[in-house]
Write a protein that holds these residues in place. Sequence first.
Motif, PDB file in Angstrom:
ATOM      1  N   LEU A  38       0.769  -1.251  -0.282  1.00 20.48           N
ATOM      2  CA  LEU A  38       0.055   0.041   0.129  1.00 20.48           C
ATOM      3  C   LEU A  38       0.977   1.394  -0.056  1.00 20.48           C
ATOM      4  O   LEU A  38       0.548   2.107  -0.690  1.00 20.48           O
ATOM      5  CB  LEU A  38      -0.807   0.127   1.201  1.00 20.48           C
ATOM      6  N   SER A  39       1.925   1.264   0.732  1.00 19.57           N
ATOM      7  CA  SER A  39       2.885   2.252   0.828  1.00 19.57           C
ATOM      8  C   SER A  39       3.392   2.777  -0.539  1.00 19.57           C
ATOM      9  O   SER A  39       3.616   3.735  -0.893  1.00 19.57           O
ATOM     10  CB  SER A  39       3.948   2.175   1.888  1.00 19.57           C
ATOM     11  N   THR A  40       3.766   1.666  -1.253  1.00 20.48           N
ATOM     12  CA  THR A  40       4.329   1.526  -2.563  1.00 20.48           C
ATOM     13  C   THR A  40       3.193   2.151  -3.391  1.00 20.48           C
ATOM     14  O   THR A  40       3.472   3.083  -4.203  1.00 20.48           O
ATOM     15  CB  THR A  40       4.811   0.271  -3.055  1.00 20.48           C
ATOM     16  N   GLU A  41       2.067   1.713  -3.393  1.00 21.23           N
ATOM     17  CA  GLU A  41       0.923   2.351  -4.330  1.00 21.23           C
ATOM     18  C   GLU A  41       0.756   3.810  -4.047  1.00 21.23           C
ATOM     19  O   GLU A  41       0.548   4.622  -4.851  1.00 21.23           O
ATOM     20  CB  GLU A  41      -0.282   1.264  -4.015  1.00 21.23           C
ATOM     21  N   ILE A  42       0.685   4.201  -2.380  1.00 25.26           N
ATOM     22  CA  ILE A  42       0.412   5.563  -2.357  1.00 25.26           C
ATOM     23  C   ILE A  42       1.490   6.338  -3.033  1.00 25.26           C
ATOM     24  O   ILE A  42       1.384   7.404  -3.398  1.00 25.26           O
ATOM     25  CB  ILE A  42       0.206   5.656  -0.932  1.00 25.26           C
ATOM     26  N   ALA A  43       2.618   5.903  -2.737  1.00 22.66           N
ATOM     27  CA  ALA A  43       3.934   6.879  -3.280  1.00 22.66           C
ATOM     28  C   ALA A  43       3.596   6.738  -4.739  1.00 22.66           C
ATOM     29  O   ALA A  43       4.031   7.807  -5.543  1.00 22.66           O
ATOM     30  CB  ALA A  43       5.234   5.936  -3.064  1.00 22.66           C
ATOM     31  N   ALA A  44       3.488   5.758  -5.513  1.00 14.55           N
ATOM     32  CA  ALA A  44       3.330   5.843  -6.984  1.00 14.55           C
ATOM     33  C   ALA A  44       2.125   6.609  -7.359  1.00 14.55           C
ATOM     34  O   ALA A  44       2.159   7.353  -8.404  1.00 14.55           O
ATOM     35  CB  ALA A  44       2.781   4.411  -7.568  1.00 14.55           C
ATOM     36  N   VAL A  45       0.911   6.684  -6.619  1.00 15.18           N
ATOM     37  CA  VAL A  45      -0.222   7.690  -6.785  1.00 15.18           C
ATOM     38  C   VAL A  45       0.299   9.180  -6.783  1.00 15.18           C
ATOM     39  O   VAL A  45      -0.183  10.031  -7.349  1.00 15.18           O
ATOM     40  CB  VAL A  45      -1.445   7.400  -5.784  1.00 15.18           C
ATOM     41  N   ARG A  46       1.244   9.355  -5.424  1.00 23.11           N
ATOM     42  CA  ARG A  46       1.562  10.694  -5.212  1.00 23.11           C
ATOM     43  C   ARG A  46       2.605  11.212  -6.681  1.00 23.11           C
ATOM     44  O   ARG A  46       2.423  12.274  -7.132  1.00 23.11           O
ATOM     45  CB  ARG A  46       2.346  10.846  -3.881  1.00 23.11           C
ATOM     46  N   ASP A  47       3.383  10.170  -7.025  1.00 19.48           N
ATOM     47  CA  ASP A  47       4.191  10.361  -8.178  1.00 19.48           C
ATOM     48  C   ASP A  47       3.272  10.838  -9.578  1.00 19.48           C
ATOM     49  O   ASP A  47       3.384  11.825 -10.105  1.00 19.48           O
ATOM     50  CB  ASP A  47       5.033   9.404  -8.186  1.00 19.48           C
ATOM     51  N   ASP A  48       2.154  10.065  -9.542  1.00 17.15           N
ATOM     52  CA  ASP A  48       1.291  10.132 -10.760  1.00 17.15           C
ATOM     53  C   ASP A  48       0.466  11.598 -10.628  1.00 17.15           C
ATOM     54  O   ASP A  48       0.508  12.306 -11.617  1.00 17.15           O
ATOM     55  CB  ASP A  48       0.446   9.186 -10.817  1.00 17.15           C
ATOM     56  N   ASN A  49       0.176  11.874  -9.462  1.00  6.45           N
ATOM     57  CA  ASN A  49      -0.653  13.386  -9.278  1.00  6.45           C
ATOM     58  C   ASN A  49       0.600  14.354  -9.369  1.00  6.45           C
ATOM     59  O   ASN A  49       0.303  15.309 -10.210  1.00  6.45           O
ATOM     60  CB  ASN A  49      -1.023  13.473  -7.650  1.00  6.45           C
ATOM     61  N   ALA A  50       1.654  14.165  -9.140  1.00  5.80           N
ATOM     62  CA  ALA A  50       2.717  15.166  -9.224  1.00  5.80           C
ATOM     63  C   ALA A  50       2.856  15.233 -10.666  1.00  5.80           C
ATOM     64  O   ALA A  50       2.897  16.402 -11.172  1.00  5.80           O
ATOM     65  CB  ALA A  50       4.175  15.030  -8.641  1.00  5.80           C
ATOM     66  N   ALA A  51       3.038  14.140 -11.317  1.00  4.80           N
ATOM     67  CA  ALA A  51       3.170  14.113 -12.936  1.00  4.80           C
ATOM     68  C   ALA A  51       2.076  14.776 -13.391  1.00  4.80           C
ATOM     69  O   ALA A  51       2.237  15.648 -14.440  1.00  4.80           O
ATOM     70  CB  ALA A  51       3.457  12.742 -13.220  1.00  4.80           C
ATOM     71  N   LEU A  52       0.787  14.299 -12.955  1.00  5.69           N
ATOM     72  CA  LEU A  52      -0.317  15.256 -13.687  1.00  5.69           C
ATOM     73  C   LEU A  52      -0.424  16.762 -13.414  1.00  5.69           C
ATOM     74  O   LEU A  52      -0.798  17.672 -14.406  1.00  5.69           O
ATOM     75  CB  LEU A  52      -1.558  14.422 -13.006  1.00  5.69           C
ATOM     76  N   ARG A  53      -0.098  17.120 -12.263  1.00  7.06           N
ATOM     77  CA  ARG A  53       0.037  18.667 -12.086  1.00  7.06           C
ATOM     78  C   ARG A  53       1.093  19.358 -12.899  1.00  7.06           C
ATOM     79  O   ARG A  53       0.935  20.629 -13.648  1.00  7.06           O
ATOM     80  CB  ARG A  53       0.530  18.769 -10.512  1.00  7.06           C
ATOM     81  N   SER A  54       2.075  18.538 -13.160  1.00  4.61           N
ATOM     82  CA  SER A  54       3.207  19.196 -14.136  1.00  4.61           C
ATOM     83  C   SER A  54       2.511  19.122 -15.453  1.00  4.61           C
ATOM     84  O   SER A  54       2.868  20.350 -16.103  1.00  4.61           O
ATOM     85  CB  SER A  54       4.460  18.186 -14.037  1.00  4.61           C
ATOM     86  N   GLU A  55       1.696  18.148 -15.664  1.00  3.90           N
ATOM     87  CA  GLU A  55       1.319  17.985 -17.242  1.00  3.90           C
ATOM     88  C   GLU A  55       0.382  19.285 -17.241  1.00  3.90           C
ATOM     89  O   GLU A  55      -0.011  19.873 -18.430  1.00  3.90           O
ATOM     90  CB  GLU A  55       0.619  16.784 -17.720  1.00  3.90           C
ATOM     91  N   VAL A  56      -0.395  19.513 -16.268  1.00  3.03           N
ATOM     92  CA  VAL A  56      -1.491  20.446 -16.376  1.00  3.03           C
ATOM     93  C   VAL A  56      -0.741  21.760 -16.550  1.00  3.03           C
ATOM     94  O   VAL A  56      -1.364  22.569 -17.236  1.00  3.03           O
ATOM     95  CB  VAL A  56      -2.604  20.379 -15.038  1.00  3.03           C
ATOM     96  N   GLU A  57      -0.204  22.046 -15.727  1.00  2.48           N
ATOM     97  CA  GLU A  57       0.712  23.139 -15.629  1.00  2.48           C
ATOM     98  C   GLU A  57       1.444  23.579 -17.180  1.00  2.48           C
ATOM     99  O   GLU A  57       1.371  24.850 -17.546  1.00  2.48           O
ATOM    100  CB  GLU A  57       1.915  23.293 -14.543  1.00  2.48           C
ATOM    101  N   ALA A  58       1.821  22.434 -17.630  1.00  2.00           N
ATOM    102  CA  ALA A  58       2.625  22.352 -19.047  1.00  2.00           C
ATOM    103  C   ALA A  58       1.461  23.057 -20.018  1.00  2.00           C
ATOM    104  O   ALA A  58       1.650  23.661 -20.877  1.00  2.00           O
ATOM    105  CB  ALA A  58       3.326  21.234 -19.420  1.00  2.00           C
ATOM    106  N   LEU A  59       0.268  22.295 -19.901  1.00  2.00           N
ATOM    107  CA  LEU A  59      -0.674  22.568 -20.897  1.00  2.00           C
ATOM    108  C   LEU A  59      -1.286  23.962 -20.798  1.00  2.00           C
ATOM    109  O   LEU A  59      -1.482  24.307 -21.661  1.00  2.00           O
ATOM    110  CB  LEU A  59      -1.943  21.319 -20.548  1.00  2.00           C
ATOM    111  N   ARG A  60      -1.238  24.307 -19.470  1.00  2.00           N
ATOM    112  CA  ARG A  60      -1.841  25.855 -19.201  1.00  2.00           C
ATOM    113  C   ARG A  60      -0.779  26.778 -19.882  1.00  2.00           C
ATOM    114  O   ARG A  60      -1.313  27.701 -20.360  1.00  2.00           O
ATOM    115  CB  ARG A  60      -1.715  26.108 -17.782  1.00  2.00           C
ATOM    116  N   GLN A  61       0.523  26.486 -19.557  1.00  2.62           N
ATOM    117  CA  GLN A  61       1.375  27.261 -20.352  1.00  2.62           C
ATOM    118  C   GLN A  61       1.551  27.507 -21.815  1.00  2.62           C
ATOM    119  O   GLN A  61       1.645  28.647 -22.354  1.00  2.62           O
ATOM    120  CB  GLN A  61       2.871  26.959 -19.743  1.00  2.62           C
ATOM    121  N   ALA A  62       1.392  26.145 -22.124  1.00  7.40           N
ATOM    122  CA  ALA A  62       1.077  25.966 -23.770  1.00  7.40           C
ATOM    123  C   ALA A  62      -0.206  26.640 -24.196  1.00  7.40           C
ATOM    124  O   ALA A  62      -0.079  27.244 -25.071  1.00  7.40           O
ATOM    125  CB  ALA A  62       1.081  24.654 -24.188  1.00  7.40           C
ATOM    126  N   GLN A  63      -1.257  26.577 -23.590  1.00  6.36           N
ATOM    127  CA  GLN A  63      -2.386  27.470 -24.082  1.00  6.36           C
ATOM    128  C   GLN A  63      -2.283  28.651 -24.091  1.00  6.36           C
ATOM    129  O   GLN A  63      -2.520  29.628 -24.767  1.00  6.36           O
ATOM    130  CB  GLN A  63      -3.574  27.030 -23.014  1.00  6.36           C
TER     131      GLN A  63
END
Length: 455
Positions: free
Chosen positions: A58-83
């Motif tokens: 579970l700790s590993t999955e939570i860490a992966a989810v957190r990594d995914d969230n961080a990646a999504l935030r980065s992607e959203v920010e990149a999309l906003r900047q691109a827009q």
Amino acid sequence: MSPSFAMIAACVLLAAFLLACGENGSAPATNEKLLLLEAKAHSLEESLEAQQDENMVLSTEIAAVRDDNAALRSEVEALRQAQAEYVQQQEAAEAAREHEDEVADFEEGQGQRLAGLEDGQARAGQRLDELDARLQRLEEFVSKANLDLPEKEEWNKPTNKSLQPEGNVLDRTALLAEEAGGQVYYIDSGQPEERAILVLPTEPIDGNPLIVSLHGYGGNTADHSSYFPLHRQVVSRGFGLLLPNGTPDGQGNQSWNPTDRATGTGKASADDYAYLSGLVARAKELKDFGPVYVFGYSNGGFMAYHLACKGLPGLRAVASLAGASYYDDSQCDGTPPVSVLHIHGTSDEVILYEGDSAEPSAKGDGEPAFYVGAPEMAHRWGNRAGCDWPKHREPYASVDFDEHVPGAETHLFRLASGCAEGISIELWMGEGSGHAPGYGDAFADALLDWLLSQR
């Protein structure tokens, strides 16, 4: 073994020991219970290890989810900047297109302006040639008339009031016109004492109409302009205004000679048609006027009709207030039709509305008292134009011009059918108006509306 499991095992052994001590040497039962406790301890240990493994997953999955969230935030920010960058690029592209359109419009406008300037330069060159030719003719005229150069320049440029006798008629007339915003010129007919005032718009153009306004018997241009302030509308309506003075007769009254006969008094013994037509010609040398209109009051109204009968060049229309013409109409034989507006008060005791032919002339020359009435003037000029009064004459409007008479006293009649093309014949009958009606701005506006419409 984990700390938690060791603690549990210790507790089990302690419990086994206490149990063994409490049962006083019952070894078999104690051993059995001990084995059961050890089995439970072992089972608990396995459960705890499984739980720890699950927690690790579970700790590993939570860490992966957190990594995914961080990646999504980065992607959203990149999309906003691109827009944002895309929007900026679109705005820049739109601005560039607008600039290109503006540049294209500017270049097109510049091309048109250049073509217009070239055309204007050609016309200016042609106009300059015409002016040079006119100047040459003018100089020849001045030479023949024995006029010196300063006198020629005086009428050919705007006035300088400091050069004019203070308080004389010409100076007062010029001052009225200049206060109304017009450009004032002095025009002479070849005789220095016989000068007229010409008023022009501030920016005159070729083809401006010219109105000749004639005062009554004993009047002058200054008093006439105060009574009929046409000069106030020269700038707004864009016409030239010529204001000549009659020459004093034997009694010192300035007047016009509206006949072909010499009267033997003052300038009236000469030819006023030649005098006024000469002034118009001199004005046209200064400015290339279009149609000519004549307005006359009383004796000036008689002179206006005389100018029409004699065929003043360029004349399109005549307006006469409290003036008329003679019973002997032979001087008008063969006259081309012009538009006529006859204005007359029914209570005029100086020049009667119905005319006057009952008594011989007071001069003792055997001639009848000479003039016809207002309706007859409309008939005469209507006949020349091929039109006639209807059987039942009705005004097309009634207006209030005369402040001395209550109500809408002036009835407007028009010959509406049969007239030659471009010709209008009207009679404005002032019911109850006298020889000097109390006219104001409304009359001046209506008079100019009618004159300037006769194109």
